[in-house]
Design an enzyme around this catalytic site. Structure first.
Site, PDB file in Angstrom:
ATOM      1  N   HIS A  42      27.210 -18.767  14.119  1.00 27.94           N
ATOM      2  CA  HIS A  42      26.246 -18.942  13.033  1.00 27.94           C
ATOM      3  C   HIS A  42      25.797 -20.388  12.935  1.00 27.94           C
ATOM      4  O   HIS A  42      26.344 -21.288  13.588  1.00 27.94           O
ATOM      5  CB  HIS A  42      26.837 -18.462  11.700  1.00 27.94           C
ATOM      6  CG  HIS A  42      28.052 -19.214  11.237  1.00 27.94           C
ATOM      7  ND1 HIS A  42      27.984 -20.439  10.609  1.00 27.94           N
ATOM      8  CD2 HIS A  42      29.378 -18.899  11.304  1.00 27.94           C
ATOM      9  CE1 HIS A  42      29.202 -20.854  10.302  1.00 27.94           C
ATOM     10  NE2 HIS A  42      30.074 -19.938  10.721  1.00 27.94           N
ATOM     11  N   CYS A  57      35.188 -19.321  13.031  1.00 23.28           N
ATOM     12  CA  CYS A  57      33.863 -18.985  13.537  1.00 23.28           C
ATOM     13  C   CYS A  57      33.295 -20.140  14.363  1.00 23.28           C
ATOM     14  O   CYS A  57      33.812 -21.259  14.344  1.00 23.28           O
ATOM     15  CB  CYS A  57      32.918 -18.656  12.383  1.00 23.28           C
ATOM     16  SG  CYS A  57      33.291 -17.083  11.560  1.00 23.28           S
TER      17      CYS A  57
END
Length: 354
Positions: free
Chosen positions: A209, A225
């Site tokens: 992301h 992440c």
């Protein structure tokens, strides 16, 4: 090392121009190196290295982080390449090294390859008709020590523009304990930690992301992440599809060939559990020996030891330099891996030489 002193791109206007130029460059045939967008390289027909190391000149308002981002390099890599340059105020006229040369990871050159140790993503798009195969590479932020980014093979399972963020209970609890409570949902916008794009991985709970804190790209700052710079994640997002293969590896020691020369590129291990210095040297010796097996290639083992002990993150040639004497007396070479390891171990115990 190739020395270049281009006029660095700076400020919001130049960032906008960069993005406009990126789109135009992708639409036009890629025929010359100066036409390639930053971080885009033709795949070598033979060999494993792309890019180059060069220098730029800092402006008065620059930070080392800003300069790195303009050239597709993350925080840690810029600091390693410029140990004597201030992060927050390099100073007008200061020469700054851009460590923009990379050995491609030892993985299939398809889809997305994420090298967590390197904090870098490599994307190998399908070849366009009548165009050379290319690789795109981007800096990343990855999981910190207590929230490590997972490894393994997976795929992109979902793509979302302008996502909302639903913090997991574990993260909400951590923030609450730190006196910084989180809401149950963070809507899209400038305060959203996911930025403007998210790509869900097949590994439950993990994403690629964007970020609302780009200064963390190139560091271990996430809860596992993979974070990308805003412009990078948007560009990658537009190219890939659900089902794209993703390989997450932890390759802190890379070997590659270019024009008949063997190079090594090393990064600090993510944690000390990955081995002692001797273990790292042992592994490096074994990999180098396998790479030159059957070749009359003069390996500089002293240089190899230096790279393993103090990983600088830039490719280093391992070819031993010829002696100045036109007819040097042959030096007795160690006969085996264990002989070399014994010599290296003795040197480590004696401490580094001045």
């Amino acid at each position: 090392m190739t020395q270049m002193t281009p006029s660095p791109l700076r400020g919001s206007l130049t960032r906008t121009l960069l993005l406009l130029g990126l789109g135009a460059a992708l639409a036009a045939p890629l025929q010359a190196s100066e036409e390639w967008p930053r971080g885009h390289y033709p795949l070598p027909e033979e060999g494993d290295l792309v890019g180059e190391v060069y220098t730029v000149v800092a402006d008065e308002e620059d930070t080392l982080i800003d300069i790195g981002h303009e050239h597709g390099i993350g925080y840690r890599a810029m600091v390693r390449a410029n140990p004597d340059v201030s992060v927050w105020y390099p100073g007008e006229g200061t020469e700054v090294t851009i460590p923009g040369r990379f050995i491609l990871p030892d993985a299939p050159r398809t889809g997305i390859v994420i090298n967590v140790a390197e904090m870098r993503l490599y994307y190998y798009p399908p070849a366009e008709e009548d165009q050379p195969r290319i690789v795109q590479t981007y800096p990343l932020g990855v999981g910190r020590q207590d929230w490590e980014t997972p490894l393994g093979n997976t795929t992109i399972t979902q793509k979302v523009e302008n996502p909302a963020w639903y913090p997991p209970e574990s993260i909400r609890r951590e923030h609450a304990e730190a006196g910084d409570p989180l809401p149950s949902v963070v809507p899209p916008g400038p305060d959203n930690p996911l930025g403007t794009r998210k790509m869900r991985l097949g590994i439950p709970g993990y994403l690629i992301h964007g970020t609302n804190k780009p200064e963390g790209v190139g560091m271990r700052v996430s809860h596992g992440c993979v974070r990308m710079l805003p412009q990078d994640v948007e560009h990658l997002f537009d190219q890939i599809s659900v089902g794209t293969q993703v390989r997450l590896i932890n390759e802190s020691f890379k070997l590659g060939w270019s024009d008949g020369t063997l190079y090594v590129q090393a990064y600090p291990y993510l944690d000390e559990e990955q081995g002692t210095t001797i273990q790292r040297v042992t592994e490096a010796l074994g990999l180098v020996d396998a790479s030159v097996e059957g070749l009359a290639y003069p390996v500089d083992y002293a240089r190899l030891r230096e790279v393993v002990e103090v990983p600088g993150g830039m490719p280093v040639a391992l070819e031993a330099s010829p002696e100045a004497d036109p007819e040097p007396a042959p030096a007795p070479a160690p006969e085996s891996l264990y002989d070399r390891l014994e010599l290296v171990a003795a040197e480590v115990e004696d401490g580094p030489r001045g």
